[in-house]
Design a protein around this motif. Sequence first.
Motif, PDB file in Angstrom:
ATOM      1  N   GLN A 118      40.332  37.701  73.529  1.00  0.00           N
ATOM      2  CA  GLN A 118      40.651  36.375  73.019  1.00  0.00           C
ATOM      3  C   GLN A 118      39.780  35.311  73.677  1.00  0.00           C
ATOM      4  O   GLN A 118      39.309  34.378  73.015  1.00  0.00           O
ATOM      5  CB  GLN A 118      42.132  36.073  73.255  1.00  0.00           C
ATOM      6  N   PHE A 119      39.555  35.469  74.982  1.00  0.00           N
ATOM      7  CA  PHE A 119      38.707  34.509  75.695  1.00  0.00           C
ATOM      8  C   PHE A 119      37.291  34.538  75.146  1.00  0.00           C
ATOM      9  O   PHE A 119      36.678  33.484  74.920  1.00  0.00           O
ATOM     10  CB  PHE A 119      38.706  34.821  77.191  1.00  0.00           C
ATOM     11  N   CYS A 120      36.745  35.746  74.948  1.00  0.00           N
ATOM     12  CA  CYS A 120      35.371  35.866  74.444  1.00  0.00           C
ATOM     13  C   CYS A 120      35.274  35.357  73.013  1.00  0.00           C
ATOM     14  O   CYS A 120      34.285  34.705  72.652  1.00  0.00           O
ATOM     15  CB  CYS A 120      34.914  37.319  74.525  1.00  0.00           C
ATOM     16  N   LYS A 121      36.281  35.639  72.198  1.00  0.00           N
ATOM     17  CA  LYS A 121      36.233  35.224  70.792  1.00  0.00           C
ATOM     18  C   LYS A 121      36.236  33.704  70.672  1.00  0.00           C
ATOM     19  O   LYS A 121      35.356  33.106  70.038  1.00  0.00           O
ATOM     20  CB  LYS A 121      37.413  35.825  70.040  1.00  0.00           C
ATOM     21  N   TYR A 122      37.228  33.068  71.284  1.00  0.00           N
ATOM     22  CA  TYR A 122      37.336  31.615  71.153  1.00  0.00           C
ATOM     23  C   TYR A 122      36.388  30.883  72.099  1.00  0.00           C
ATOM     24  O   TYR A 122      35.988  29.745  71.831  1.00  0.00           O
ATOM     25  CB  TYR A 122      38.789  31.190  71.377  1.00  0.00           C
ATOM     26  N   GLY A 123      36.036  31.550  73.192  1.00  0.00           N
ATOM     27  CA  GLY A 123      34.981  30.997  74.036  1.00  0.00           C
ATOM     28  C   GLY A 123      33.650  30.998  73.305  1.00  0.00           C
ATOM     29  O   GLY A 123      32.837  30.081  73.472  1.00  0.00           O
ATOM     30  N   GLY A 124      33.427  32.033  72.482  1.00  0.00           N
ATOM     31  CA  GLY A 124      32.224  32.069  71.659  1.00  0.00           C
ATOM     32  C   GLY A 124      32.182  30.924  70.664  1.00  0.00           C
ATOM     33  O   GLY A 124      31.124  30.333  70.422  1.00  0.00           O
ATOM     34  N   LEU A 125      33.323  30.606  70.080  1.00  0.00           N
ATOM     35  CA  LEU A 125      33.387  29.471  69.154  1.00  0.00           C
ATOM     36  C   LEU A 125      33.050  28.174  69.883  1.00  0.00           C
ATOM     37  O   LEU A 125      32.293  27.338  69.356  1.00  0.00           O
ATOM     38  CB  LEU A 125      34.780  29.391  68.531  1.00  0.00           C
ATOM     39  N   CYS A 126      33.595  28.006  71.070  1.00  0.00           N
ATOM     40  CA  CYS A 126      33.294  26.800  71.859  1.00  0.00           C
ATOM     41  C   CYS A 126      31.818  26.749  72.229  1.00  0.00           C
ATOM     42  O   CYS A 126      31.200  25.673  72.207  1.00  0.00           O
ATOM     43  CB  CYS A 126      34.155  26.771  73.119  1.00  0.00           C
ATOM     44  N   LEU A 127      31.238  27.902  72.569  1.00  0.00           N
ATOM     45  CA  LEU A 127      29.817  27.939  72.915  1.00  0.00           C
ATOM     46  C   LEU A 127      28.959  27.577  71.710  1.00  0.00           C
ATOM     47  O   LEU A 127      27.958  26.865  71.839  1.00  0.00           O
ATOM     48  CB  LEU A 127      29.431  29.319  73.430  1.00  0.00           C
ATOM     49  N   CYS A 128      29.351  28.050  70.529  1.00  0.00           N
ATOM     50  CA  CYS A 128      28.619  27.718  69.304  1.00  0.00           C
ATOM     51  C   CYS A 128      28.672  26.216  69.037  1.00  0.00           C
ATOM     52  O   CYS A 128      27.646  25.599  68.722  1.00  0.00           O
ATOM     53  CB  CYS A 128      29.195  28.499  68.125  1.00  0.00           C
ATOM     54  N   LEU A 129      29.842  25.635  69.173  1.00  0.00           N
ATOM     55  CA  LEU A 129      29.978  24.188  68.971  1.00  0.00           C
ATOM     56  C   LEU A 129      29.202  23.404  70.031  1.00  0.00           C
ATOM     57  O   LEU A 129      28.604  22.370  69.739  1.00  0.00           O
ATOM     58  CB  LEU A 129      31.461  23.803  68.997  1.00  0.00           C
TER      59      LEU A 129
END
Length: 459
Positions: free
Chosen positions: A428-439
């Motif tokens: 979950q951290f990697c998935k939503y952390g990935g979204l934050c990194l993309c933004l």
Amino acid sequence: MATATIQSGTINLLNTIIGAGILAMPYGLKSNGLAFGLLLIVWSALTSSFGLYLQTKVSKYTDQQTAVSFFSLSKLTYPSLSVVFDAAIAIKCFGVGISYLVIIGDLMPKIVEALASGAADQWWNHRNTWISVFMIFVAPLSFLRKLDSLKYTSVVALFSVLYLICLVVFHYFFGEGSETSAPEIEWFGPISWRSTLRSFPIFVFAYTCHQNMFAIINELAIDANAGSKTRQSNHVIRNAIATACVSYTIVAVSGYLTFGSAVNGNIITMYPKNSMSSLVGRLCIVVMVALSFPLQCHPCRGSLNHVVYFIVEKFKRDPMISEEHDALIEDDSGADNSFVSTTPMEGAYDTAGHDPIVVPLTSRNFYYITTGIVVFSYLIAISITSLEHVLALVGSTGSTSISFVLPGLFGYLLIKPKPGQPATILEQFCKYGGLCLCLWGLLVMVVCLSATLFLGATH
């Protein structure tokens, strides 16, 4: 055929990270203050390392474990955009490679002039002469098929970096070359939003190395002692990013405390021109960027091969030609299978028999594309003297896409729990952390482009 180790992977990744940008680190502190500037260095290291970590995580979601790339992952997410991703990588790497040649052409005449007096119009004082000389040695390295083969040249380049670090630290402690007895220092910061935005690209692009991360993953050999590829990759990321962060911090602090607000965008120019230590430092810069050129050529070649494949497939209409082309890919008789491709290019299809998720690179295309990169890089480098704003534009888009947008996007789209099992906290951290990194990457792209266009920032 995978023979790379944690040590060789770390060396190549670190050499990809540390380039001429290390010379601008003191200027970054000048523009932001000591404390805030150091915070930007550390923050950029964390965001970059998270992008690299996501690349390691998402590489497990494709069956081509020895040939993972942005192209193969885009085939699992947005196939129609794969050519856009690869075009951005190719343009970015090509532009940075040219900038290295321009640096050689700018520095070598000054080094020779300081060592030997002579007329300015002598052949050894011409920038194009030295670009040509160094290309004689650099071009053959660009034809090495495996990134791991460049580990020895990377060691030489990193010794040059070590000398630069020692030079800056020496001048700080012994005061040699400082023109002010009490340099003006801003201890905290930030100084102003304008100065921060102007210098922001320095920190953002300081850790760009993501174009070679998949190549390192592909070449890592599974070892019982070193562990799985994932474990080894994490060690490579940790070692390379931590070493780069420490190196940037030492140069930034030592250079800024030596000259204070008088420091410019290239710390090496602040020291006496006729000093032998400074001359050796300039020569180290030349060696460092020259040996970094093949590291940019490697991913550029793989991405251009993907772009060429996409164009051929896009405009191919004759069914007979299509069948012959597909048969050629399946047979791959023109490809050199004696090596493991590091910018995934071996002919491989997904399990459903659809389009290849890894584009084959025949020996003919390998030499054609590599020759084209080397020749055009050389011709452009000897034709122009400044690429600052062009590279700033390319870096704002290409580097940001490679470092933040794509790793974050693939992490958000591909990381998922195993069937029938709930998602773990790490997933979950990697998935939503990935979204934050993309933004974050999209925000960085806007900020850096704006700084380049309106504030005159350079890459």
